[in-house]
Every structure is written in C-alpha cells, then in structure tokens.
Design an enzyme around this catalytic site. Structure first.
Site, PDB file in Angstrom:
ATOM      1  N   ASP A 155       0.757  -1.258   0.000  1.00 39.10           N
ATOM      2  CA  ASP A 155       0.000   0.000   0.000  1.00 39.10           C
ATOM      3  C   ASP A 155       0.790   1.313   0.000  1.00 39.10           C
ATOM      4  O   ASP A 155       1.648   1.515   0.868  1.00 39.10           O
ATOM      5  CB  ASP A 155      -0.860   0.099   1.264  1.00 39.10           C
ATOM      6  CG  ASP A 155      -1.532  -1.180   1.646  1.00 39.10           C
ATOM      7  OD1 ASP A 155      -1.414  -2.151   0.914  1.00 39.10           O
ATOM      8  OD2 ASP A 155      -2.165  -1.189   2.699  1.00 39.10           O
ATOM      9  N   GLU A 325     -10.324  -2.901   4.234  1.00 39.27           N
ATOM     10  CA  GLU A 325      -9.047  -2.285   4.583  1.00 39.27           C
ATOM     11  C   GLU A 325      -8.973  -0.883   3.980  1.00 39.27           C
ATOM     12  O   GLU A 325      -9.772  -0.523   3.106  1.00 39.27           O
ATOM     13  CB  GLU A 325      -7.892  -3.125   4.011  1.00 39.27           C
ATOM     14  CG  GLU A 325      -7.886  -4.568   4.501  1.00 39.27           C
ATOM     15  CD  GLU A 325      -6.701  -5.389   3.974  1.00 39.27           C
ATOM     16  OE1 GLU A 325      -6.114  -6.110   4.774  1.00 39.27           O
ATOM     17  OE2 GLU A 325      -6.383  -5.297   2.776  1.00 39.27           O
TER      18      GLU A 325
HETATM   19  C1  FRU Z   1      -3.685  -3.759   2.765  1.00 37.42           C
HETATM   20  C2  FRU Z   1      -3.057  -4.138   4.082  1.00 37.42           C
HETATM   21  C3  FRU Z   1      -3.496  -3.161   5.159  1.00 37.42           C
HETATM   22  C4  FRU Z   1      -2.374  -3.234   6.144  1.00 37.42           C
HETATM   23  C5  FRU Z   1      -1.186  -3.415   5.252  1.00 37.42           C
HETATM   24  C6  FRU Z   1      -0.104  -4.243   5.863  1.00 37.42           C
HETATM   25  O1  FRU Z   1      -2.996  -4.211   1.658  1.00 37.42           O
HETATM   26  O2  FRU Z   1      -3.384  -5.443   4.419  1.00 37.42           O
HETATM   27  O3  FRU Z   1      -4.758  -3.450   5.704  1.00 37.42           O
HETATM   28  O4  FRU Z   1      -2.266  -2.079   6.917  1.00 37.42           O
HETATM   29  O5  FRU Z   1      -1.645  -4.022   4.070  1.00 37.42           O
HETATM   30  O6  FRU Z   1       1.025  -4.256   5.088  1.00 37.42           O
END
Ligand code: FRU
Length: 614
Positions: A155, A325
């Site tokens: 992300d 998320e």
């Molecule tokens: C989304 C996620 C988020 C989390 C991050 C961890 O891709 O799963 O929810 O904060 O990646 O790397």
C-alpha cells in the site's frame, strides 16, 4: 604413524568440531555457529552496511540486532542456505564504534551443526560502505511509475502535499522482496512523476510493525506539536492491531513517535486509520477499517490524540467477501457542478471484481459523525468499483492538496499473487497518480471517475504514429509501438462502433504473446484478456479476462492507454471506466493491431507517443 601423532590428530579434530568459530569469506565478520539453528554474527569491520544474503524460497530467520549487549531491533530475513538470490543491506551507521552482534535464529531444521555451518549465508555475508543499486530488473521495472529502490512494497499510505512537494509513503520491507518488516518507505516528488527516494520514515517498534495509515498537516496546532506539524496516524501491528501517532517537524522527513501510544484500541481487528480536518464541524474525523467485520468505524477528535467512536458503516453492504481495509473519506463535486457528495473508499481483499483485492467505494453523505449511503431506485445499495482491472489496490488520496484536487494512487498489484510476480530486486509498483471526480451515469447513479493526473501529459515525447480518421473492418490495421524504451508508450484513440459488433485491439510481441482488448457496444463493456500475455504461469489467479462497464449509450469510446514494461493502464471516456493490469511478456510488445468484427467501425485520433523522463 606413531601413537602420539594419532592422539594429537584426534584431539585437534575434536577441537575443530567443537569450535563454533569461523570467518566469512572476507574475514571481517566472525561467525559463531552455536547450534543447529542459532548463529551469532559478530561484526568486526567498521563499514556502513552489512549485506545479508537472501534465498527467497526459504522461511524467515529471526535476527536480533544486539548493540553493546542490548537488543535494539528484531528483523526477519530469508537467510540463504543453498543459494544467494540477492543481498539486502542492514545499516550499521547508527552503531558506529559499538559492538554489534546479529543473533540469528534460522527456521530450517538442520541435522547437525556441521550442516548448519555449511549454509552459504555465512560465507557470503559481507561488509560494504557503498550499495550497488544498479537496476537488475530492466525487463519489468516500470520506467515512469513509482517503484521502491529495492525490496517489497504494498500500500501507498500517509501521503500529504506541502510546499510544492508530494510526499508518498508506502508499506515497505527493506530486508526482502516478500511481505515482512513493515515500515514506511518514503519518496518525494515535485511533479508526481519523478520520485526521489528518501530515508525510511517509520520502522517497527515495541508496539509492532508500521501498517498503513494517513497523514495531515495540523494547521491549527490542535495537537500542540508545533506550527504546521505533519501528523501521521497508523496501525501498530503487534500481537494485535492498535492505532498509533507520530509527528514530524521537518516536513515528514523524520517522525517522533508518541511515547503514550497507542491512541486507539479496540477488542477486534481494526486498521489503516484515515483522518482529515473537517472544516464544517471544526474537528478531526477518522475512518478505521473494522477488517473482519466488513465495516468502517468513524471517530472524532479535537486534538488528534483523544478519539471518540461515533458510528459504523458497511455491515452487509457492497462486496463482503473479504476483509475491509484502507478507507478514505472525502467530498467531491458532482458532474463539475456546485453539488457535492461524499465518497467512502473501502478497499477489500479478497472479494475484488476479478478475485483477490479491489477498490470498492460508496457514494453518500457525511455529517461529521455518520456516513449515509445513496441507494438506487429500488432502495438497494449498488456495489461500485473504481477500477475494473485486477491490479489496483489500497488506493487512497493525498491530503492537503492544492487547488481542491483529489489526487490518489494505488498499489499496482493484487494480493492473489503479489509475492509471486517475476521480479525480485523490487516487488511492485504504484499506479499512475490519478485525479478523482464524480459523474452521473445513464442509470441515474453517481460513480467515481479517475483520470491520470495532469502532470502525466508531460511524459509524452515524440508522436510516433498519428491517424486522424480511418475505417475499420475485419482486416487488422497494424501499428508499431515506439522502438525506444522497448515499446513503453502512451496511446490515445477514439472509436465509433457504427455497425460493428465489436472492436478489438491487440498488443503483441515476436514470441506471439498478446493482450486482447475488446470493446462491445451492445453490452457496453470493454474487456482485457491477458491469458496469453507472456509469463502467466507463476499463479493460477494471474491469467484472467477483466471487464469494465463503459457507461456509454452511443457506441463511442475514447481511450487513453499507458504501457510501461509490465503494466497496462487504460482510461476510457474521461476516466468513467479504467483498468489496471499487470503483464509479463517474455519480449516487449512491438505492435498494436486494430480491427472491427461483425461490421464496420470508425477510428479517429489514434496517437502513439514515446515516453521521455526529464
Ligand atoms: C492492505 C493491508 C493493510 C495493512 C497493510 C499491511 O494491503 O493489508 O490493511 O495495513 O496491508 O502491510
């Protein structure tokens, strides 16, 4: 041979097996193999980095970094046993002049210490003052998309704009090309195209990994961190997830982590806080993904440190087949008028439109405490996706943008196969930056459009092909992609389907690999078939056909397509539909073929541009 000599030899060889000590190849690192899976690595030299040899297929070893007898950090690295795929640097400069020991616990069960001693990492581990960051991924690393210098990225998060600089943070593993050691990597840009790599901004601490979050400038100094402090709120992921705060007084270069963290705790999994100053209510608002409950929670705060839970949204609505998320909540004008609506982005994984992860969103109203969603004519809540490709996830927007812009960027991969794609020096790029807006479609619903940010136009170099007007039939018209940069390009084209059943565009290479994009005016769809696009075998979830609704009623589509080595992004009708898909051709695509099927069609304004980085 005398008895005495034999005895001496016996004693010597017993001592050799009992001595744990050896040296790496260069002789500046002492290796103490203490047992079948525990080794102490003592740094003898005075260099800036120790290079740790990685074998991707291994499990992670746990490494406690011990400085003058105290554990300062724990990192996880896939230490090489039989082969070194690449090395990752660990920066020793903070510990100059001190005793540094890496206490390595490897997960592989070894039948004997002798076998453990043979692991190639002990010989290949080395010290260096300079890093060789030469790009080894010339075939697939995108030319004009943001990528990490090395290591795994997921992300984009915590993005803000300040004083002409776009700050982009991202989920980063500095010690390998798979998900691990989550930190906030940091890049900056003054044009959203050319990115400069900055030192890592936040690294794991006692509360856990630094998961996704957001940042904003505290213009009114509500938190008391100082004038125009940049505040980041993120998830600390330890045994459980909680929300933490850090602030920066030097424009996001370094952050001070609040010693009283965490600031929000819940009894169940919640992550990826996204906050903003609500001018209408005069307080801070924050959306938090209540991941396993498939909903978003909303909080308010006067000072960024004390938060009150106000409401939740989403249970049973939209796509529900995965964890929710990375939320984002913001206001946008509708159809370029004064009318405004709120958008709530709820990224979801799995359960995306073509499997795995995807960017879901809802349109509605926000009163500072509660989100109310728009329904369709039957009172139902429609499921809406921002992108109808498979490779756009965790898309969120920048805070504090100039000129009322809502600029967003997504992670250009999919959790279905992100860790398997055929690159290793870096793993994953971000999408092009995009501007978001709202439009009313023919079904009466309000949807979100996304177009490349205006800065992207500056990438155009030479117009290598220009066709003003041409009639299409079942015979392919063939155009060459620019030879420079192995076919990396942008092309635009307008189609009028006229009497045709469909219009087909095919990208292909000398190996016969191809991507087929088909516009179907009867179903108002555009499909993208990457099943024969090149290397598709690394995951069963990769060879797919993705389909986008074109939201038109007149048989006309205008396309803008970006090809950047291993990615294809397609924007249609001013961003009313978009598709982001990865491809891994074994040779670059060289030609674009266009034809119509089942009748005649018209093509106009075909323009193929080579790309320049400036
Ligand atoms: C989304 C996620 C988020 C989390 C991050 C961890 O891709 O799963 O929810 O904060 O990646 O790397």
């Amino acid at each position: 041979m005398t008895m005495k000599y034999q005895l001496r030899k016996l004693i010597m060889s017993a001592a050799a097996t009992l001595s744990a000590l050896s040296l790496n190849a260069a002789g500046d690192i002492e290796i103490n193999n203490l047992g079948v899976n525990n080794t102490l690595v003592r740094i003898k030299g005075d260099s800036r980095y120790v290079l740790l040899p990685v074998q991707e297929s291994n499990e992670d070893a746990r490494i406690n970094v011990i400085v003058d007898g105290k554990i300062v950090e724990t990192i996880y690295v896939r230490m090489a046993t039989s082969r070194t795929d690449f090395t990752v640097p660990y920066d020793l400069s903070p510990y100059k002049g001190k005793n540094v020991i890496l206490d390595v616990v490897t997960p592989q069960s070894r039948s004997s210490v002798r076998e453990a001693k043979g692991d190639v990492c002990w010989k290949n581990i080395s010290l260096t003052d300079t890093l060789d960051l030469t790009d080894r991924e010339l075939q697939y690393r995108p030319l004009f998309h943001h990528t990490p210098q090395y290591g795994w990225m997921n992300d984009p998060n915590g993005m803000f704009y300040k004083d002409g600089v776009w700050h982009l943070y991202y989920q980063w593993n500095p010690y390998g090309s798979k998900w691990q050691n989550l930190s906030w990597g940091h890049s900056t840009s003054t044009d959203l195209i050319n990115w400069e790599h900055q030192p890592v901004a936040l690294t794991p601490d006692g509360l856990g990994y630094i998961f996704s979050g957001s940042s904003a400038i505290d213009h009114n100094n509500t938190a008391g961190f100082g004038e125009d402090a940049v505040v980041a709120i993120y998830t600390s992921a330890g045994t459980n997830q909680m929300q933490s705060l850090a602030y920066s007084n030097n424009d996001g270069a370094d952050f001070t982590v609040l010693t009283s963290n965490p600031i929000i705790t819940l009894e169940s999994e919640a992550r990826d806080p996204n906050f903003f100053w609500n001018e209408q209510t005069g307080e801070w608002n924050l959306a938090l993904a209540h991941a396993l409950d498939h909903e978003m929670l909303f909080f308010t705060s006067p000072d960024l440190k004390n938060w009150t839970l106000q409401s939740s949204f989403g249970k049973g609505l939209g796509a529900q087949d995965g964890v929710w998320e990375c939320p984002d909540l913001f206001r946008l004008p509708v159809d370029g008028t004064d009318k405004e609506k709120w958008v709530l982005i709820c990224n979801i994984n799995p359960g995306g439109p073509f499997g795995g992860s995807g960017v879901q969103y809802f349109v509605g109203d926000w009163d500072g405490k509660k989100f109310t969603v728009d329904t369709d004519a039957d009172g139902k809540v429609p499921t809406k996706w921002l992108d109808h490709g498979k490779d756009n996830y965790a898309l969120v927007s920048w805070s504090d943008t100039p000129d009322g812009r809502r600029t967003a960027i997504g992670w250009m991969s999919n959790w279905d196969y992100a860790a398997e794609v055929p690159t290793s020096q870096y793993r994953s790029a971000n999408t092009l930056p995009r501007e978001l807006s709202l439009f009313t479609a023919s079904d009466g619903q309000i949807y979100m459009a996304n177009v490349p940010s205006p800065e992207v136009i500056s990438l155009r170099d030479r117009l290598v092909t220009s066709v003003k007007n041409s009639s299409l039939n079942s015979k392919d018209k063939v155009y060459n992609l620019p030879a420079v940069n192995d076919g990396v390009c942008e092309f635009t084209v307008d189609f009028n389907a006229e009497t045709a059943d469909s219009i087909m565009m095919t990208l292909s290479n000398k190996a016969g690999e191809h991507v087929d994009m088909v516009y179907n005016p009867a179903t108002h769809t555009l499909s993208f078939d990457r099943r024969n696009s090149g290397n598709v075998g690394f995951s069963d979830a990769f060879p797919v056909v993705t389909v986008a609704p074109t939201h038109e009623t007149d048989g006309k589509v205008s396309l803008r397509v970006f090809i950047d080595r291993s990615s294809i992004e397609l924007f249609g009708n001013e961003g009313r539909f978009s598709m982001t898909n990865l491809v891994f051709p074994t040779h670059p695509y060289t030609t674009l073929e266009i034809k119509s099927l089942g009748g005649k069609a018209r093509m106009s304004n075909l323009r193929i541009y080579s790309i320049k980085l400036y």
